[in-house]
Design a protein around this motif. Structure first.
Motif, PDB file in Angstrom:
ATOM      1  N   SER A   1      -7.844 -12.335 -17.088  1.00  0.00           N
ATOM      2  CA  SER A   1      -9.093 -12.464 -16.330  1.00  0.00           C
ATOM      3  C   SER A   1      -9.607 -11.132 -15.812  1.00  0.00           C
ATOM      4  CB  SER A   1      -8.879 -13.400 -15.140  1.00  0.00           C
ATOM      5  OG  SER A   1      -7.978 -12.819 -14.209  1.00  0.00           O
ATOM      6  N   GLY A   2      -8.684 -10.221 -15.528  1.00  0.00           N
ATOM      7  CA  GLY A   2      -9.061  -8.958 -14.894  1.00  0.00           C
ATOM      8  C   GLY A   2      -9.284  -9.087 -13.406  1.00  0.00           C
ATOM      9  N   THR A   3      -9.082 -10.290 -12.854  1.00  0.00           N
ATOM     10  CA  THR A   3      -9.335 -10.516 -11.429  1.00  0.00           C
ATOM     11  C   THR A   3      -8.069 -10.904 -10.653  1.00  0.00           C
ATOM     12  OG1 THR A   3      -9.922 -12.841 -11.836  1.00  0.00           O
ATOM     13  CG2 THR A   3     -11.713 -11.207 -11.864  1.00  0.00           C
ATOM     14  N   THR A   4      -6.917 -10.912 -11.287  1.00  0.00           N
ATOM     15  CA  THR A   4      -5.681 -11.210 -10.570  1.00  0.00           C
ATOM     16  C   THR A   4      -5.534 -10.207  -9.429  1.00  0.00           C
ATOM     17  OG1 THR A   4      -4.674 -12.014 -12.615  1.00  0.00           O
ATOM     18  CG2 THR A   4      -3.190 -11.483 -10.790  1.00  0.00           C
ATOM     19  N   LEU A   5      -5.362 -10.697  -8.224  1.00  0.00           N
ATOM     20  CA  LEU A   5      -5.490  -9.873  -7.022  1.00  0.00           C
ATOM     21  C   LEU A   5      -4.649  -8.605  -7.074  1.00  0.00           C
ATOM     22  CD1 LEU A   5      -6.572  -9.637  -4.042  1.00  0.00           C
ATOM     23  CD2 LEU A   5      -4.419 -10.709  -3.360  1.00  0.00           C
ATOM     24  N   GLU A   6      -3.351  -8.756  -7.260  1.00  0.00           N
ATOM     25  CA  GLU A   6      -2.459  -7.594  -7.184  1.00  0.00           C
ATOM     26  C   GLU A   6      -2.791  -6.558  -8.252  1.00  0.00           C
ATOM     27  OE1 GLU A   6      -0.098 -11.315  -5.944  1.00  0.00           O
ATOM     28  OE2 GLU A   6      -1.629 -10.757  -7.425  1.00  0.00           O
TER      29      GLU A   6
ATOM     30  N   ARG B   1      -8.177  -0.746  -9.255  1.00  0.00           N
ATOM     31  CA  ARG B   1      -9.251  -0.053  -8.526  1.00  0.00           C
ATOM     32  C   ARG B   1      -8.801   1.351  -8.133  1.00  0.00           C
ATOM     33  NH1 ARG B   1     -13.132  -2.919  -4.172  1.00  0.00           N
ATOM     34  NH2 ARG B   1     -14.051  -4.538  -5.521  1.00  0.00           N
ATOM     35  N   PHE B   2      -7.632   1.416  -7.511  1.00  0.00           N
ATOM     36  CA  PHE B   2      -7.115   2.714  -7.064  1.00  0.00           C
ATOM     37  C   PHE B   2      -6.777   3.612  -8.250  1.00  0.00           C
ATOM     38  CE2 PHE B   2      -6.259   0.141  -3.262  1.00  0.00           C
ATOM     39  CZ  PHE B   2      -6.677   0.997  -2.252  1.00  0.00           C
ATOM     40  N   VAL B   3      -6.096   3.040  -9.236  1.00  0.00           N
ATOM     41  CA  VAL B   3      -5.620   3.845 -10.365  1.00  0.00           C
ATOM     42  C   VAL B   3      -6.784   4.341 -11.202  1.00  0.00           C
ATOM     43  CG1 VAL B   3      -4.338   3.731 -12.534  1.00  0.00           C
ATOM     44  CG2 VAL B   3      -3.339   2.769 -10.447  1.00  0.00           C
ATOM     45  N   ARG B   4      -7.793   3.509 -11.430  1.00  0.00           N
ATOM     46  CA  ARG B   4      -8.940   3.944 -12.235  1.00  0.00           C
ATOM     47  C   ARG B   4      -9.665   5.101 -11.543  1.00  0.00           C
ATOM     48  NH1 ARG B   4     -14.441   1.832 -13.409  1.00  0.00           N
ATOM     49  NH2 ARG B   4     -14.161   0.199 -11.842  1.00  0.00           N
ATOM     50  N   GLN B   5      -9.825   4.990 -10.224  1.00  0.00           N
ATOM     51  CA  GLN B   5     -10.455   6.085  -9.498  1.00  0.00           C
ATOM     52  C   GLN B   5      -9.624   7.360  -9.591  1.00  0.00           C
ATOM     53  OE1 GLN B   5     -11.890   5.211  -5.471  1.00  0.00           O
ATOM     54  NE2 GLN B   5     -11.119   7.194  -4.789  1.00  0.00           N
TER      55      GLN B   5
ATOM     56  N   GLY C   1       0.818  -1.210   0.000  1.00  0.00           N
ATOM     57  CA  GLY C   1       0.000   0.000   0.000  1.00  0.00           C
ATOM     58  C   GLY C   1       0.845   1.250   0.000  1.00  0.00           C
ATOM     59  N   ALA C   2       2.013   1.196   0.656  1.00  0.00           N
ATOM     60  CA  ALA C   2       2.903   2.353   0.684  1.00  0.00           C
ATOM     61  C   ALA C   2       3.389   2.681  -0.717  1.00  0.00           C
ATOM     62  CB  ALA C   2       4.085   2.082   1.613  1.00  0.00           C
ATOM     63  N   TYR C   3       3.743   1.647  -1.485  1.00  0.00           N
ATOM     64  CA  TYR C   3       4.199   1.870  -2.864  1.00  0.00           C
ATOM     65  C   TYR C   3       3.095   2.528  -3.690  1.00  0.00           C
ATOM     66  CZ  TYR C   3       5.849   0.895  -7.617  1.00  0.00           C
ATOM     67  OH  TYR C   3       6.233   1.024  -8.940  1.00  0.00           O
ATOM     68  N   LEU C   4       1.883   1.994  -3.576  1.00  0.00           N
ATOM     69  CA  LEU C   4       0.780   2.506  -4.382  1.00  0.00           C
ATOM     70  C   LEU C   4       0.458   3.952  -4.012  1.00  0.00           C
ATOM     71  CD1 LEU C   4      -1.125   1.635  -6.596  1.00  0.00           C
ATOM     72  CD2 LEU C   4      -2.694   0.785  -4.852  1.00  0.00           C
ATOM     73  N   ARG C   5       0.480   4.269  -2.715  1.00  0.00           N
ATOM     74  CA  ARG C   5       0.211   5.644  -2.288  1.00  0.00           C
ATOM     75  C   ARG C   5       1.268   6.599  -2.843  1.00  0.00           C
ATOM     76  NH1 ARG C   5       0.895   4.965   2.669  1.00  0.00           N
ATOM     77  NH2 ARG C   5      -1.273   4.513   3.263  1.00  0.00           N
ATOM     78  N   GLU C   6       2.525   6.224  -2.691  1.00  0.00           N
ATOM     79  CA  GLU C   6       3.601   7.101  -3.169  1.00  0.00           C
ATOM     80  C   GLU C   6       3.595   7.205  -4.691  1.00  0.00           C
ATOM     81  OE1 GLU C   6       7.415   6.175  -1.487  1.00  0.00           O
ATOM     82  OE2 GLU C   6       6.550   5.802   0.512  1.00  0.00           O
ATOM     83  N   LEU C   7       3.222   6.126  -5.358  1.00  0.00           N
ATOM     84  CA  LEU C   7       3.120   6.164  -6.819  1.00  0.00           C
ATOM     85  C   LEU C   7       2.094   7.192  -7.257  1.00  0.00           C
ATOM     86  CD1 LEU C   7       3.531   5.012  -9.726  1.00  0.00           C
ATOM     87  CD2 LEU C   7       1.756   3.337  -9.164  1.00  0.00           C
ATOM     88  N   LEU C   8       0.899   7.130  -6.689  1.00  0.00           N
ATOM     89  CA  LEU C   8      -0.159   8.060  -7.093  1.00  0.00           C
ATOM     90  C   LEU C   8       0.220   9.501  -6.760  1.00  0.00           C
ATOM     91  CD1 LEU C   8      -3.318   6.005  -6.031  1.00  0.00           C
ATOM     92  CD2 LEU C   8      -2.352   6.284  -8.326  1.00  0.00           C
ATOM     93  N   GLU C   9       0.889   9.695  -5.631  1.00  0.00           N
ATOM     94  CA  GLU C   9       1.349  11.048  -5.292  1.00  0.00           C
ATOM     95  C   GLU C   9       2.363  11.554  -6.306  1.00  0.00           C
ATOM     96  OE1 GLU C   9       2.833  10.566  -1.349  1.00  0.00           O
ATOM     97  OE2 GLU C   9       0.841  10.620  -0.388  1.00  0.00           O
ATOM     98  N   SER C  10       3.196  10.663  -6.810  1.00  0.00           N
ATOM     99  CA  SER C  10       4.235  11.074  -7.765  1.00  0.00           C
ATOM    100  C   SER C  10       3.657  11.450  -9.122  1.00  0.00           C
ATOM    101  CB  SER C  10       5.252   9.947  -7.944  1.00  0.00           C
ATOM    102  OG  SER C  10       4.736   8.907  -8.769  1.00  0.00           O
ATOM    103  N   LEU C  11       2.413  11.018  -9.400  1.00  0.00           N
ATOM    104  CA  LEU C  11       1.806  11.282 -10.706  1.00  0.00           C
ATOM    105  C   LEU C  11       1.127  12.638 -10.780  1.00  0.00           C
ATOM    106  CD1 LEU C  11       0.172   7.781 -11.405  1.00  0.00           C
ATOM    107  CD2 LEU C  11       2.397   8.637 -12.182  1.00  0.00           C
TER     108      LEU C  11
END
Length: 437
Positions: A152-157, A163-167, A129-139
């Motif tokens: 499949s579109g359902t692979t967990l990671e 979900r986060f990126v689309r939002q 989650g830390a990586y994803l948060r910092e990634l979105l902040e960097s964008l």
């Protein structure tokens, strides 16, 4: 074409062992060519090369040109084969250090010059989650496009990250639907369902191509092209290798597969891929998945590991030289490594290195390879050396196909299906149970 030097491995085997294996090698090779072995319905990665789709290449090049014009960042979401191949090629073929212009404050403008490749970032390949948060902040403040890659579109990671990126994309760009590209199954899966409401551009992952063999599909080709790399040279390098490796005689991929099989039979359980050029480190990551998922079944297969020399000689060199004799080494070397930086003479010679003055850094690398290979060989480590011509798109395409063909053959030698990964499903089942699925 890829050149194999097995001179430091054959003496670890009985005389004639490789010749005795040749009939079995030829049968395994033929099973790949005529699709008669286990998992043959996943040999589409060869069909892509025997019948190239130039219209698809042109379409990918057009999309990539659009990304180079309008994107500061292309964010690729995928795990395993959905990103390792693209990352390997991009890391190998882009400069170590890139000059960038200051970002402009206006959205959705592009900060760099037109046609300057976007920064290609990868996510959806872990659960931090830390990586994803910092990634979105960097964008923030950047012109961002997204390529989500999943059959499949359902692979967990990957699905969680999307979900986060689309939002985030919908919150930041009015034209978010035009900035998202999906690479997925021809018809099935969540991403196709999403396209019923969102007109995302779509590329297809062929159903007969598994993830770790998908680098020559849009899975790999789109991010690679967006990074400014000549995908035609890359793709047709693989086409060339596919053609050259059809014959069983004097076939270095078969020889490589056969030697690894024989060394495993002799008790060498670990295959360490050693690179000297840092740009090739990510090739090792791709190779590791290819070998591990293809061979590691039914209690057999070599354990694949990757090292970068000479850096790792200062951490693992002692073990390689004097540790358990369970390791073989595959050195991945480059004939022309672009290291023609001449070492200067020093008047004071305080470091005592004037003995190499006038030589190039390539000379030093070659000396380090020769010395390391000989020392490890003398210590009882079987050495296989693979030589590619240069770090360019064509030779890289040849190299990746070489490994793909070799592991398909070695899987059949081991008596396993080289194209499935049943063990992966076991951890997923346990993980999902704990998450309450």
């Amino acid at each position: 074409m890829i050149r194999l030097d097995d001179s430091r491995a054959l003496d670890m085997l009985d005389d004639g062992a490789l010749d005795d294996l040749q009939p079995k090698l030829t049968d395994a090779h033929q099973a790949v060519l005529d699709k008669s072995g286990a998992g043959s319905d996943f040999l589409g990665w060869r069909d892509l090369l025997t019948d190239p789709d130039d219209a698809l290449l042109e379409d990918i090049e057009t999309t990539a040109a659009h990304l180079r014009r309008d994107a500061d960042v292309l964010l690729c979401l995928g795990i395993g084969g959905s990103y390792l191949g693209a990352k390997a090629v991009i890391d190998a073929l882009t400069p170590y250090f890139k000059k960038t212009s200051p970002a402009t404050p206006d959205l959705p403008g592009k900060s760099d010059q037109p046609d300057d490749p976007p920064e290609v970032l990868f996510a959806g390949n872990q659960t931090s989650g830390a990586y994803l948060r910092e990634l979105l902040e960097s964008l923030e403040g950047k012109s961002v496009f997204v390529n989500v890659i999943s059959k499949s579109g359902t692979t967990l990671e990957t699905a969680l990250s999307f979900r986060f990126v689309r939002q985030w994309m919908e919150d930041h760009f009015e034209d978010a639907d035009d900035r998202i590209i999906v690479t997925t199954d021809p018809e099935k899966g969540v991403l196709n369902t999403l396209r019923d409401e969102h007109p995302y551009k779509k590329y297809v992952i062929p159903r007969d191509v598994g993830g770790r063999f998908s680098v020559m599909t849009p899975v790999g080709l789109l991010p690679i092209a967006a990074a400014g790399i000549d995908i035609r040279s890359f793709f047709y390098g693989a086409v060339s290798a596919c053609e050259e490796l059809k014959d069983a005689e004097d076939n270095p991929a078969l020889q490589y597969a056969g030697l690894r099989y024989l060394l495993l039979e002799e008790g060498y359980d670990v295959d360490v891929l050693a690179v000297f050029e840092p740009k090739l480190r990510s090739i090792g990551g791709w190779w590791q998945q290819l070998m591990g998922e293809s061979e590691g079944k039914d209690g057999t297969g070599l354990f694949p590991a990757v090292v970068q020399y000479t850096t790792d000689l200062h951490s693992l060199g002692q073990y390689m030289q004097d540790g358990q004799r369970i390791v073989l080494e595959t050195f991945l070397m480059v004939e022309d490594d672009d290291g023609d930086l001449t070492i200067p003479q020093s008047e004071d010679n305080l470091d005592g290195l004037n003995y190499v003055a006038g030589k190039t850094m390539s000379d030093v690398t070659r000396g380090a390879y020769e010395g390391t290979a000989q020392a490890h060989s003398d210590g009882g480590v079987p050495i296989l050396s693979l030589w590619m011509d240069s770090i360019d798109p064509g030779p890289l395409g040849e190299l990746l196909y070489f490994f793909e063909h070799a592991v398909a053959v070695s899987g059949y030698l081991l008596g396993v299906n080289p194209f499935n990964q049943p063990g992966v499903e076991d951890y997923k089942r346990e993980m999902f149970d704990r998450l309450g699925k």
